[in-house]
Design a protein around this motif. Structure first.
Motif, PDB file in Angstrom:
ATOM      1  N   ALA A  20      -0.875   8.910   0.604  1.00  0.00           N
ATOM      2  CA  ALA A  20      -2.201   9.413   0.970  1.00  0.00           C
ATOM      3  C   ALA A  20      -2.658  10.496  -0.001  1.00  0.00           C
ATOM      4  CB  ALA A  20      -2.183   9.943   2.400  1.00  0.00           C
ATOM      5  N   VAL A  21      -1.761  11.390  -0.362  1.00  0.00           N
ATOM      6  CA  VAL A  21      -2.107  12.449  -1.319  1.00  0.00           C
ATOM      7  C   VAL A  21      -2.515  11.839  -2.659  1.00  0.00           C
ATOM      8  CG1 VAL A  21      -1.184  14.401  -2.652  1.00  0.00           C
ATOM      9  CG2 VAL A  21      -0.715  14.227  -0.195  1.00  0.00           C
ATOM     10  N   ARG A  22      -1.805  10.820  -3.099  1.00  0.00           N
ATOM     11  CA  ARG A  22      -2.174  10.143  -4.353  1.00  0.00           C
ATOM     12  C   ARG A  22      -3.574   9.543  -4.247  1.00  0.00           C
ATOM     13  NH1 ARG A  22       3.199   8.579  -4.236  1.00  0.00           N
ATOM     14  NH2 ARG A  22       2.721   6.474  -3.504  1.00  0.00           N
ATOM     15  N   HIS A  23      -3.880   8.925  -3.102  1.00  0.00           N
ATOM     16  CA  HIS A  23      -5.208   8.326  -2.918  1.00  0.00           C
ATOM     17  C   HIS A  23      -6.301   9.383  -2.888  1.00  0.00           C
ATOM     18  CE1 HIS A  23      -3.901   4.255  -2.570  1.00  0.00           C
ATOM     19  NE2 HIS A  23      -3.132   4.503  -1.507  1.00  0.00           N
ATOM     20  N   MET A  24      -5.987  10.588  -2.391  1.00  0.00           N
ATOM     21  CA  MET A  24      -6.989  11.647  -2.327  1.00  0.00           C
ATOM     22  C   MET A  24      -7.356  12.195  -3.704  1.00  0.00           C
ATOM     23  SD  MET A  24      -6.319  13.761   1.190  1.00  0.00           S
ATOM     24  CE  MET A  24      -4.624  14.205   0.821  1.00  0.00           C
ATOM     25  N   LYS A  25      -6.593  11.851  -4.715  1.00  0.00           N
ATOM     26  CA  LYS A  25      -6.956  12.246  -6.077  1.00  0.00           C
ATOM     27  C   LYS A  25      -8.128  11.413  -6.580  1.00  0.00           C
ATOM     28  CE  LYS A  25      -2.387  13.951  -7.162  1.00  0.00           C
ATOM     29  NZ  LYS A  25      -1.137  13.751  -7.902  1.00  0.00           N
ATOM     30  N   LYS A  26      -8.308  10.221  -6.007  1.00  0.00           N
ATOM     31  CA  LYS A  26      -9.389   9.327  -6.419  1.00  0.00           C
ATOM     32  C   LYS A  26     -10.493   9.227  -5.370  1.00  0.00           C
ATOM     33  CE  LYS A  26     -10.353   4.677  -8.071  1.00  0.00           C
ATOM     34  NZ  LYS A  26      -9.808   3.391  -8.482  1.00  0.00           N
ATOM     35  N   TYR A  27     -10.120   9.266  -4.094  1.00  0.00           N
ATOM     36  CA  TYR A  27     -11.075   9.070  -3.002  1.00  0.00           C
ATOM     37  C   TYR A  27     -11.185  10.329  -2.159  1.00  0.00           C
ATOM     38  CZ  TYR A  27     -10.033   4.229  -4.236  1.00  0.00           C
ATOM     39  OH  TYR A  27      -9.840   3.055  -4.915  1.00  0.00           O
ATOM     40  N   GLU A  28     -12.287  10.455  -1.440  1.00  0.00           N
ATOM     41  CA  GLU A  28     -12.490  11.599  -0.556  1.00  0.00           C
ATOM     42  C   GLU A  28     -11.446  11.585   0.570  1.00  0.00           C
ATOM     43  OE1 GLU A  28     -16.496  11.732   0.935  1.00  0.00           O
ATOM     44  OE2 GLU A  28     -17.299  11.166  -1.019  1.00  0.00           O
ATOM     45  N   PRO A  29     -10.962  12.768   0.960  1.00  0.00           N
ATOM     46  CA  PRO A  29      -9.965  12.830   2.035  1.00  0.00           C
ATOM     47  C   PRO A  29     -10.393  12.117   3.317  1.00  0.00           C
ATOM     48  CG  PRO A  29     -10.109  14.948   0.950  1.00  0.00           C
ATOM     49  CD  PRO A  29     -11.219  14.098   0.390  1.00  0.00           C
ATOM     50  N   GLN A  30     -11.676  12.198   3.677  1.00  0.00           N
ATOM     51  CA  GLN A  30     -12.136  11.523   4.888  1.00  0.00           C
ATOM     52  C   GLN A  30     -12.063  10.009   4.759  1.00  0.00           C
ATOM     53  OE1 GLN A  30     -15.976  13.248   5.643  1.00  0.00           O
ATOM     54  NE2 GLN A  30     -15.100  14.869   6.894  1.00  0.00           N
ATOM     55  N   MET A  31     -12.243   9.487   3.557  1.00  0.00           N
ATOM     56  CA  MET A  31     -12.109   8.038   3.345  1.00  0.00           C
ATOM     57  C   MET A  31     -10.654   7.615   3.527  1.00  0.00           C
ATOM     58  SD  MET A  31     -14.595   7.472   0.053  1.00  0.00           S
ATOM     59  CE  MET A  31     -14.438   5.706   0.005  1.00  0.00           C
ATOM     60  N   VAL A  32      -9.750   8.419   2.991  1.00  0.00           N
ATOM     61  CA  VAL A  32      -8.322   8.120   3.125  1.00  0.00           C
ATOM     62  C   VAL A  32      -7.910   8.220   4.591  1.00  0.00           C
ATOM     63  CG1 VAL A  32      -5.988   8.810   2.449  1.00  0.00           C
ATOM     64  CG2 VAL A  32      -7.844   8.891   0.765  1.00  0.00           C
ATOM     65  N   ALA A  33      -8.329   9.294   5.256  1.00  0.00           N
ATOM     66  CA  ALA A  33      -7.980   9.495   6.663  1.00  0.00           C
ATOM     67  C   ALA A  33      -8.552   8.376   7.530  1.00  0.00           C
ATOM     68  CB  ALA A  33      -8.492  10.850   7.149  1.00  0.00           C
ATOM     69  N   GLY A  34      -9.791   8.007   7.299  1.00  0.00           N
ATOM     70  CA  GLY A  34     -10.414   6.938   8.070  1.00  0.00           C
ATOM     71  C   GLY A  34      -9.699   5.614   7.901  1.00  0.00           C
ATOM     72  N   THR A  35      -9.285   5.337   6.683  1.00  0.00           N
ATOM     73  CA  THR A  35      -8.554   4.100   6.418  1.00  0.00           C
ATOM     74  C   THR A  35      -7.213   4.107   7.126  1.00  0.00           C
ATOM     75  OG1 THR A  35      -9.646   3.874   4.272  1.00  0.00           O
ATOM     76  CG2 THR A  35      -7.579   2.666   4.580  1.00  0.00           C
ATOM     77  N   LEU A  36      -6.491   5.223   7.047  1.00  0.00           N
ATOM     78  CA  LEU A  36      -5.201   5.326   7.744  1.00  0.00           C
ATOM     79  C   LEU A  36      -5.384   5.210   9.257  1.00  0.00           C
ATOM     80  CD1 LEU A  36      -3.564   8.198   5.673  1.00  0.00           C
ATOM     81  CD2 LEU A  36      -2.881   5.800   5.691  1.00  0.00           C
TER      82      LEU A  36
END
Length: 80
Positions: A20-36
């Protein structure tokens, strides 16, 4: 929870968190959280009965006040 299960739970948590932290380097944290969250909901819906799913959702709602931000911890707290 048995010790070996606690170890497994910590292991999977650490792996998914790192991803998730790796994905937050490219995408907004809310996008990562929503996907999870969407993935988690589908996993729960698949593995629990209708009553179990409802109870799990209620537990999440009831624990709203207990959820801490990653910014809200002090040195003695464990940060996963």
């Amino acid at each position: 929870m048995p010790k070996n299960k606690e170890k497994e739970l910590q292991e999977i948590y650490d792996k998914v968190f790192a991803q998730a932290v790796r994905h937050m380097k490219k995408y907004e944290p809310q996008m990562v959280a929503g996907t999870l969250m969407a993935i988690a909901m589908r996993l729960y819906r698949t593995s629990l009965s209708a009553d179990g799913f409802h109870a799990m959702l209620q537990t999440v709602l009831d624990s709203e006040e207990d959820v801490k931000s990653y910014f809200d911890f002090d040195e003695k707290d464990t940060l996963h």
